[in-house]
Write a protein that holds these residues in place. Structure first.
Motif, PDB file in Angstrom:
ATOM      1  N   UNK A 397       0.812  -1.225   0.000  1.00 49.20           N
ATOM      2  CA  UNK A 397       0.000   0.000   0.000  1.00 49.20           C
ATOM      3  C   UNK A 397       0.843   1.272   0.000  1.00 49.20           C
ATOM      4  N   UNK A 398       2.052   1.200   0.528  1.00 48.81           N
ATOM      5  CA  UNK A 398       2.931   2.373   0.541  1.00 48.81           C
ATOM      6  C   UNK A 398       4.066   2.248  -0.462  1.00 48.81           C
ATOM      7  N   UNK A 399       3.990   1.211  -1.299  1.00 47.64           N
ATOM      8  CA  UNK A 399       5.035   0.972  -2.294  1.00 47.64           C
ATOM      9  C   UNK A 399       4.664   1.639  -3.617  1.00 47.64           C
ATOM     10  N   UNK A 400       5.666   1.927  -4.423  1.00 48.98           N
ATOM     11  CA  UNK A 400       5.426   2.505  -5.744  1.00 48.98           C
ATOM     12  C   UNK A 400       5.370   1.439  -6.830  1.00 48.98           C
ATOM     13  N   UNK A 401       5.452   0.178  -6.442  1.00 49.28           N
ATOM     14  CA  UNK A 401       5.395  -0.916  -7.412  1.00 49.28           C
ATOM     15  C   UNK A 401       3.979  -1.020  -7.975  1.00 49.28           C
ATOM     16  N   UNK A 402       3.854  -1.048  -9.292  1.00 48.11           N
ATOM     17  CA  UNK A 402       2.550  -1.197  -9.939  1.00 48.11           C
ATOM     18  C   UNK A 402       2.116  -2.658  -9.869  1.00 48.11           C
ATOM     19  N   UNK A 403       0.828  -2.878  -9.534  1.00 48.97           N
ATOM     20  CA  UNK A 403       0.300  -4.222  -9.359  1.00 48.97           C
ATOM     21  C   UNK A 403      -0.874  -4.431 -10.305  1.00 48.97           C
ATOM     22  N   UNK A 404      -0.872  -5.563 -11.016  1.00 44.56           N
ATOM     23  CA  UNK A 404      -1.931  -5.830 -11.993  1.00 44.56           C
ATOM     24  C   UNK A 404      -2.372  -7.289 -11.935  1.00 44.56           C
ATOM     25  N   UNK A 405      -3.622  -7.513 -12.335  1.00 45.68           N
ATOM     26  CA  UNK A 405      -4.128  -8.875 -12.521  1.00 45.68           C
ATOM     27  C   UNK A 405      -3.828  -9.338 -13.937  1.00 45.68           C
ATOM     28  N   UNK A 406      -3.658 -10.631 -14.082  1.00 51.55           N
ATOM     29  CA  UNK A 406      -3.423 -11.213 -15.405  1.00 51.55           C
ATOM     30  C   UNK A 406      -4.644 -10.950 -16.293  1.00 51.55           C
ATOM     31  N   UNK A 407      -4.442 -10.512 -17.523  1.00 54.86           N
ATOM     32  CA  UNK A 407      -5.583 -10.275 -18.420  1.00 54.86           C
ATOM     33  C   UNK A 407      -6.396 -11.550 -18.616  1.00 54.86           C
ATOM     34  N   UNK A 408      -7.740 -11.395 -18.679  1.00 49.68           N
ATOM     35  CA  UNK A 408      -8.630 -12.543 -18.849  1.00 49.68           C
ATOM     36  C   UNK A 408      -9.604 -12.283 -19.994  1.00 49.68           C
ATOM     37  N   UNK A 409     -10.132 -13.356 -20.526  1.00 46.48           N
ATOM     38  CA  UNK A 409     -11.202 -13.242 -21.509  1.00 46.48           C
ATOM     39  C   UNK A 409     -12.511 -13.649 -20.830  1.00 46.48           C
ATOM     40  N   UNK A 410     -13.631 -13.112 -21.305  1.00 48.89           N
ATOM     41  CA  UNK A 410     -14.923 -13.438 -20.701  1.00 48.89           C
ATOM     42  C   UNK A 410     -15.143 -12.693 -19.396  1.00 48.89           C
ATOM     43  N   UNK A 411     -16.033 -13.243 -18.548  1.00 51.73           N
ATOM     44  CA  UNK A 411     -16.374 -12.597 -17.288  1.00 51.73           C
ATOM     45  C   UNK A 411     -15.207 -12.674 -16.315  1.00 51.73           C
ATOM     46  N   UNK A 412     -14.932 -11.558 -15.649  1.00 61.81           N
ATOM     47  CA  UNK A 412     -13.790 -11.483 -14.736  1.00 61.81           C
ATOM     48  C   UNK A 412     -13.942 -12.469 -13.591  1.00 61.81           C
TER      49      UNK A 412
END
Length: 474
Positions: A397-412
């Motif tokens: 929460x205090x880090x500058x590292x960008x965090x992402x979910x793996x891209x998905x197809x269809x409903x999340x």
């Protein structure tokens, strides 16, 4: 009919019980050595992104955690979990007030004592959940329902609707209150609040839940769809698994306590009139519905918690004095054990050498090692694992590292895939965390800390081109 007077003399002793229980549980939290569970960090993250609804649950728990952590000026695990003990203390008081109104001083005191000792209350007091947030509002709706029957006051009827609505905004299982109240009004003529009060109840409920209803309608009924996924058989057909049904039913003796559960079943089998019957009608729909759900697909042990708010009063009503003492003693042995375990973690260990509470350990250590690798490699982090992403957003929460979910197809598949999927604007390499090698050009990066829950796991980190992941998600 319920009594029109509520004895006041039950309150001092009940408040002492509540204060002691809450204080001891907060003390245990101060020395808690477990990590926040995946659901807890997700609820915290919802509070950082305020909305009228979320992927899998209504919004009240996120709002509450945000309020508490803002007031405390800290996002530490203690403050995330702290509301649990307090909310169950409030619930105990409200149920005591209802028991006093229906059955007198002694029943009120025993209701408070037994409720505080219940295993699900012990767990919900040291680990925050939607059940815990729902509890005081559900109890308040029950209390004001019976008050409305007595007073016929519009303000009491309005309170029923608002509190039922707030319970629903915490967890959709509050729908069982509506089912129970409908059954009471249909079958118990002496316990009907009158048409005017009923309309006020409905209006209060509808206005309270309207923001979440509108949010769902504007987000493709996301939370409703997830609820259908949980039901399972709605999507895939019924399994008719009698083993699953039996497992769920007998798990309730651990949720509610073995003696108190036995007393509740006895209360169901002893037909009576008036308040007793009304409490049965409020209690039994959740237990029956979830038992059938367990037969058709699966059901988690906590899904029938709505059974036990009126159920604890029923248990007190049917248990003799000695039975109440035995129930309290058995429950206390169970509910004292949990605070001891969270303080002593990672001890004790199972015969296989793993910590008994391993599912609550090792999460934060893994996140810290992932963030350290990401900073060292100067890469954003991508994962398709909800548990890992939830903890990363909390620890980072205090880090500058960008965090992402793996891209998905269809409903999340998760809140993170729905709102934080890897965007097309990211280029270059990313650090992928997962249990198998990505089907892209990948270079493994050493340095993950795998302990507790992840000890012996095949998780690894890879340096992967973002373009490959984005192409897979199209």
């Amino acid at each position: 009919m319920p009594s029109r007077t509520e004895p006041q003399s039950w309150r001092p002793l009940a408040l002492i019980f509540i204060a002691v229980a809450v204080a001891l549980r907060l003390l245990a939290l101060g020395f808690d050595r477990t990590d926040l569970f995946v659901d807890e960090v997700q609820y915290w993250f919802w509070g950082q992104n305020l909305d009228f609804g979320y992927y899998s649950k209504p919004p009240l728990i996120g709002w509450l955690i945000r309020l508490v952590t803002d007031l405390a000026g800290s996002d530490a695990a203690f403050w995330v979990r702290m509301p649990g003990a307090v909310l169950h203390g409030v619930t105990a008081y409200l149920l005591g007030a209802l028991a006093a109104r229906l059955s007198g001083r002694e029943a009120a005191i025993w209701t408070v004592a037994l409720y505080l000792s219940l295993p699900f209350v012990a767990l919900g007091s040291v680990m925050i959940s939607t059940d815990t947030v729902m509890a005081p509002f559900y109890a308040a709706a029950l209390l004001f329902f019976f008050r409305t029957i007595e007073t016929r006051h519009l303000r009491d009827a309005l309170a029923v609707g608002i509190f039922a609505g707030l319970a629903f905004m915490a967890k959709y299982a509050a729908i069982y209150f509506l089912i129970g109240s409908a059954l009471v009004m249909l079958t118990q003529p002496g316990l009907r609040p009158g048409w005017r009060n009923l309309m006020v109840m409905i209006a209060g409920f509808v206005v309270t839940i309207l923001p979440n209803v509108l949010w769902n309608l504007s987000h493709d009924l996301t939370t409703v769809s997830h609820t259908m996924d949980n039901a399972g058989w709605v999507r895939t057909g019924a399994a008719f698994d009698f083993g699953s049904m039996a497992e769920f039913f007998f798990s309730q003796f651990g949720v509610f306590g073995p003696v108190t559960m036995g007393a509740l079943i006895l209360a169901y089998l002893r037909p009576k009139k008036g308040a007793h019957t009304a409490l049965v009608l409020f209690s039994i729909p959740a237990l029956l519905t979830v038992t059938v759900q367990a037969l058709l697909e699966k059901a988690y042990a906590n899904w029938a918690v709505a059974t036990y708010f009126s159920g604890v009063i029923l248990a007190v009503m049917v248990l003799p004095r000695l039975g109440r003492w035995i129930a309290l003693g058995v429950n206390l042995m169970l509910c004292i054990l949990l605070p001891i375990l969270i303080v002593l973690a990672p001890w004790p260990q199972t015969g296989a050498g793993a910590p008994l509470l391993e599912r609550y350990l090792g999460r934060h250590a893994l996140s810290e090692s992932i963030l350290a690798l990401a900073q060292e490699q100067d890469l954003p982090v991508v994962s398709g694992n909800r548990d890992i992403l939830a903890d990363l957003f909390y620890i980072g929460r205090d880090s500058e590292v960008a965090l992402y979910a793996l891209p998905e197809t269809g409903r999340s598949s998760s809140y993170y895939a729905q709102n934080f999927a890897l965007p097309e604007t990211v280029s270059g390499d990313v650090l992928v965390i997962g249990g198998r090698t990505p089907p892209c050009e990948a270079e493994e990066v050493e340095g993950l800390v795998l302990e507790g829950l992840y000890a012996g796991d095949d998780l690894a980190a890879w340096r992967v081109p973002a373009a490959c992941l984005l192409e897979m998600g199209r």
